[in-house]
Design a protein around this motif. Sequence first.
Motif, PDB file in Angstrom:
ATOM      1  N   ALA A  28       0.710  -1.065  -0.037  1.00  0.00           N
ATOM      2  CA  ALA A  28       0.005   0.028  -0.219  1.00  0.00           C
ATOM      3  C   ALA A  28       0.861   1.171   0.101  1.00  0.00           C
ATOM      4  O   ALA A  28       0.474   2.351  -0.642  1.00  0.00           O
ATOM      5  CB  ALA A  28      -1.060  -0.072   1.166  1.00  0.00           C
ATOM      6  N   TRP A  29       2.187   1.145   0.819  1.00  0.00           N
ATOM      7  CA  TRP A  29       2.885   2.193   1.128  1.00  0.00           C
ATOM      8  C   TRP A  29       3.463   2.750  -0.612  1.00  0.00           C
ATOM      9  O   TRP A  29       3.431   3.780  -1.138  1.00  0.00           O
ATOM     10  CB  TRP A  29       4.160   2.284   1.741  1.00  0.00           C
ATOM     11  CG  TRP A  29       4.629   3.426   2.014  1.00  0.00           C
ATOM     12  CD1 TRP A  29       4.762   4.450   2.994  1.00  0.00           C
ATOM     13  CD2 TRP A  29       6.055   3.780   1.235  1.00  0.00           C
ATOM     14  NE1 TRP A  29       5.527   5.393   2.777  1.00  0.00           N
ATOM     15  CE2 TRP A  29       6.568   5.006   1.641  1.00  0.00           C
ATOM     16  CE3 TRP A  29       6.632   3.209   0.154  1.00  0.00           C
ATOM     17  CZ2 TRP A  29       7.488   5.527   1.380  1.00  0.00           C
ATOM     18  CZ3 TRP A  29       7.726   3.876  -0.181  1.00  0.00           C
ATOM     19  CH2 TRP A  29       8.275   4.953   0.249  1.00  0.00           C
ATOM     20  N   SER A  31       2.051   1.644  -3.436  1.00  0.00           N
ATOM     21  CA  SER A  31       1.119   2.079  -4.328  1.00  0.00           C
ATOM     22  C   SER A  31       0.890   3.693  -4.038  1.00  0.00           C
ATOM     23  O   SER A  31       0.555   4.286  -4.945  1.00  0.00           O
ATOM     24  CB  SER A  31      -0.009   1.723  -4.021  1.00  0.00           C
ATOM     25  OG  SER A  31      -1.280   1.924  -4.685  1.00  0.00           O
ATOM     26  N   ALA A  32       1.048   4.110  -2.908  1.00  0.00           N
ATOM     27  CA  ALA A  32       0.803   5.755  -2.569  1.00  0.00           C
ATOM     28  C   ALA A  32       1.913   6.342  -2.900  1.00  0.00           C
ATOM     29  O   ALA A  32       2.108   7.844  -2.853  1.00  0.00           O
ATOM     30  CB  ALA A  32       0.379   5.699  -1.150  1.00  0.00           C
ATOM     31  N   ASN A  33       3.197   5.925  -3.145  1.00  0.00           N
ATOM     32  CA  ASN A  33       4.394   6.704  -3.285  1.00  0.00           C
ATOM     33  C   ASN A  33       5.144   6.065  -4.614  1.00  0.00           C
ATOM     34  O   ASN A  33       6.113   5.649  -4.677  1.00  0.00           O
ATOM     35  CB  ASN A  33       5.318   6.407  -2.112  1.00  0.00           C
ATOM     36  CG  ASN A  33       4.723   7.103  -0.700  1.00  0.00           C
ATOM     37  OD1 ASN A  33       4.931   8.286  -0.762  1.00  0.00           O
ATOM     38  ND2 ASN A  33       4.164   6.233  -0.007  1.00  0.00           N
ATOM     39  N   PHE A  93      -3.800   2.422   6.103  1.00  0.00           N
ATOM     40  CA  PHE A  93      -3.448   1.796   4.804  1.00  0.00           C
ATOM     41  C   PHE A  93      -4.500   0.709   4.082  1.00  0.00           C
ATOM     42  O   PHE A  93      -4.749  -0.096   5.222  1.00  0.00           O
ATOM     43  CB  PHE A  93      -1.973   1.055   4.551  1.00  0.00           C
ATOM     44  CG  PHE A  93      -0.895   1.988   4.623  1.00  0.00           C
ATOM     45  CD1 PHE A  93      -0.411   2.754   3.345  1.00  0.00           C
ATOM     46  CD2 PHE A  93      -0.514   2.554   5.812  1.00  0.00           C
ATOM     47  CE1 PHE A  93       0.418   3.712   3.289  1.00  0.00           C
ATOM     48  CE2 PHE A  93       0.638   3.664   5.790  1.00  0.00           C
ATOM     49  CZ  PHE A  93       0.821   4.269   4.537  1.00  0.00           C
ATOM     50  N   GLN A  99      -8.825  -0.409  -2.854  1.00  0.00           N
ATOM     51  CA  GLN A  99      -8.942   0.726  -2.663  1.00  0.00           C
ATOM     52  C   GLN A  99     -10.156   1.068  -3.948  1.00  0.00           C
ATOM     53  O   GLN A  99     -10.429   0.341  -4.718  1.00  0.00           O
ATOM     54  CB  GLN A  99      -7.663   1.365  -3.322  1.00  0.00           C
ATOM     55  CG  GLN A  99      -6.555   1.572  -2.090  1.00  0.00           C
ATOM     56  CD  GLN A  99      -5.206   1.973  -2.658  1.00  0.00           C
ATOM     57  OE1 GLN A  99      -5.198   2.424  -3.557  1.00  0.00           O
ATOM     58  NE2 GLN A  99      -4.230   1.741  -1.787  1.00  0.00           N
ATOM     59  N   ASN A 128       2.218  13.268  -0.599  1.00  0.00           N
ATOM     60  CA  ASN A 128       1.325  12.453  -0.887  1.00  0.00           C
ATOM     61  C   ASN A 128      -0.070  13.320  -1.137  1.00  0.00           C
ATOM     62  O   ASN A 128      -1.125  13.241  -0.279  1.00  0.00           O
ATOM     63  CB  ASN A 128       0.868  11.489   0.185  1.00  0.00           C
ATOM     64  CG  ASN A 128       0.271  10.322  -0.133  1.00  0.00           C
ATOM     65  OD1 ASN A 128      -0.646  10.381  -1.061  1.00  0.00           O
ATOM     66  ND2 ASN A 128       0.302   9.171   0.743  1.00  0.00           N
ATOM     67  N   ARG A 130      -2.761  12.607  -3.201  1.00  0.00           N
ATOM     68  CA  ARG A 130      -3.706  11.712  -3.030  1.00  0.00           C
ATOM     69  C   ARG A 130      -4.492  11.462  -1.862  1.00  0.00           C
ATOM     70  O   ARG A 130      -5.605  11.597  -1.679  1.00  0.00           O
ATOM     71  CB  ARG A 130      -3.500  10.389  -3.663  1.00  0.00           C
ATOM     72  CG  ARG A 130      -4.760   9.639  -4.336  1.00  0.00           C
ATOM     73  CD  ARG A 130      -4.253   8.469  -4.981  1.00  0.00           C
ATOM     74  NE  ARG A 130      -4.962   7.312  -4.453  1.00  0.00           N
ATOM     75  CZ  ARG A 130      -4.401   6.030  -4.581  1.00  0.00           C
ATOM     76  NH1 ARG A 130      -3.313   5.617  -5.406  1.00  0.00           N
ATOM     77  NH2 ARG A 130      -4.812   4.912  -4.028  1.00  0.00           N
ATOM     78  N   ALA A 131      -3.633  11.285  -0.850  1.00  0.00           N
ATOM     79  CA  ALA A 131      -4.013  10.874   0.726  1.00  0.00           C
ATOM     80  C   ALA A 131      -4.433  12.239   1.210  1.00  0.00           C
ATOM     81  O   ALA A 131      -5.727  12.332   1.805  1.00  0.00           O
ATOM     82  CB  ALA A 131      -2.880  10.277   1.480  1.00  0.00           C
TER      83      ALA A 131
END
Length: 167
Positions: A28-29, A31-33, A93, A99, A128, A130-131
């Motif tokens: 998940a990390w 995917s977020a980065n 996460f 998601q 980040n 998106r977050a």
Amino acid sequence: MSLFPASWTLRSATPQDTPHIAPLWRDAWASANPAVPTVAPLAHWAARVDAEFGPPCTTLLVEHGDAMVAFMVLELERSDLPKLSQGHLHQLFVAPGAQGRGLGAALVQQIGEQLCPQGWTLHVATTNVRARRFYVRCGLVEEMVDHHPGTGRERVLCRWLPPSALR
């Protein structure tokens, strides 16, 4: 009252969950980065779970059937933050494949309605986007920018207050 569909289960983590939390967190990390060229090996994430997910924090997991699809690490009371905020979300996460189904929003709602109804905070990396957009959609307000004490990464403090405090 549960805020999750019947097919999802929210439960407290146990020490036996560590081997399953670490790969979910890593995926998940990553995917977020997506701009980060390399992601630390799984052993790094497992060591962080062992070091960071214990007391005074509570770790909650979401399962769908036999699969762990999300987790959050929440400190229910922080002495270093103003009393307006009774909790601090350290991690939230959702597995990349889970998601976009409302799971993250349900977890944020769970925090505000049932776990920290007086308010709570979290830090999000400024990069980040998106977050950050997600948390703003969930009703959090961005406040001050500072740097993570361990990594030096720039981050923004976000705050959720109950609707009654906003009047």
